[in-house]
Design an enzyme around this catalytic site. Structure first.
Site, short mmCIF file in Angstrom:
data_model
loop_
_atom_site.label_atom_id
_atom_site.label_comp_id
_atom_site.label_asym_id
_atom_site.label_seq_id
_atom_site.Cartn_x
_atom_site.Cartn_y
_atom_site.Cartn_z
N GLY A 29 40.43 47.91 32.37
CA GLY A 29 41.47 48.44 33.25
C GLY A 29 41.41 49.95 33.33
O GLY A 29 40.33 50.54 33.35
N VAL A 59 34.51 50.23 34.07
CA VAL A 59 35.74 50.75 33.48
C VAL A 59 36.57 51.34 34.61
O VAL A 59 36.04 52.01 35.50
CB VAL A 59 35.45 51.83 32.42
CG1 VAL A 59 36.76 52.41 31.87
CG2 VAL A 59 34.60 51.28 31.28
N CYS A 60 37.86 51.07 34.60
CA CYS A 60 38.79 51.64 35.57
C CYS A 60 38.34 51.32 37.00
O CYS A 60 37.98 50.20 37.31
CB CYS A 60 38.94 53.14 35.32
SG CYS A 60 40.40 53.89 36.06
N THR A 61 38.30 52.32 37.88
CA THR A 61 37.95 52.07 39.28
C THR A 61 36.46 51.87 39.50
O THR A 61 36.02 51.70 40.65
CB THR A 61 38.44 53.22 40.17
OG1 THR A 61 37.87 54.45 39.71
CG2 THR A 61 39.96 53.32 40.13
#
Length: 282
Positions: A194, A144-146
């Site tokens: 993202g 998730v995300c970074t």
């Protein structure tokens, strides 16, 4: 037990019952051209979903997917260097690991969630080595995300399409990943969400592939996930240009204050990531 607690527990039990329907012998099935994979979990097995924990991580990145993926028929572990509680990106929120890198050597589903400064962790070789070891054998490798940047630093994103936070898309390229500006990206057994709130979408997407659409729809309804944001500024495509630039500047200043050598770290960790060899490239 009050009425609300009874309703929630009853709903979770009903969702859990769907795990056994049409059980398969594996969590993973080869994707078709549309990348649709539905592989229900086995009733008599308890697959392990491992979330990687580290200091400074973004709470919502993990709380969102954990809320929709939790089930009595799945073993959820929160893995860190030790069992001591630690602060997240928000000092008022603490996480408590359930096991350590030394004690858990297998996971059916690996999930690495993100942080506002993934570069601060690019020199945590023990964590990256563990992510590579477990992820190379996992049925699903997710982020998730970074968190996808950390997967990349662990050598697990070479040649895979992946999402991450919009402000750090370029860094994914250093690890051989193919950045994609989408809410949820699926490439073979890799699923990446993202930015922060995409964690819920990612969790529901993975749940559908593990237990079927009915179960995922029930989980979504249970948490009443019906996004209706008051502003249309959730991505650089729709946000006012000055808002985007101000946020980009804030992120960069924060990273450089905490990790002034972040660009060097990316370069060094990208070189190190190439030394990893995927044991089972799926």
């Amino acid at each position: 037990m009050d009425r609300r607690e009874f309703i929630v527990k009853s709903a979770l039990a009903l969702i859990a019952s769907d795990f056994g329907a049409g059980a398969s012998s594996s969590l993973f099935a080869s994707a078709n051209a549309n990348n649709h994979i539905t592989t229900p979990l086995m009733k008599h097995d308890k697959p392990t979903l491992a979330f990687v924990l580290y200091h400074g991580m973004t709470p919502l990145d993990i709380i969102g997917p954990a809320s929709v993926l939790w089930d009595q028929n799945i073993n959820v572990e929160f893995v860190a260097h030790d069992l001591q509680p630690f602060k997240t990106e928000h000092n008022f929120v603490q996480f408590y690991p359930s096991t350590t890198f030394d004690h858990l050597d297998h996971a059916d589903i690996l999930c690495v969630t993100g942080t506002g400064n993934p570069y601060a962790h690019l020199q945590d070789n023990k964590m990256l080595d563990w992510i590579n070891k477990v992820g190379s054998k996992a049925e699903w490798v997710t982020s998730v995300c970074t968190g996808s940047i950390l997967l990349g630093a662990a050598g697990l994103m070479r040649g895979y399409r992946a999402a991450t936070h919009w402000a750090m898309m370029e860094e994914l390229k250093a690890y051989g990943a193919i950045p994609v500006d989408e809410r949820v990206v699926i490439d073979r057994n890799r699923i990446s969400g993202g930015g922060v709130t995409a964690g819920i979408d990612f969790g529901l997407t993975l749940r559908e592939r593990l237990t079927g659409r009915y179960s995922a729809e029930m989980a979504q309804l249970l948490i009443q996930y019906d996004p209706q944001p008051p502003f249309n500024s959730g991505t650089p495509k729709t946000a006012p240009a000055n808002v985007t630039e101000d946020i980009r500047k804030i992120i960069l200043e924060s990273v450089e204050e905490e990790t002034p050598d972040w660009q060097l770290r990316v370069k060094e960790s990208a070189a190190r990531s190439k030394q990893y060899k995927l044991r089972e490239d799926k």
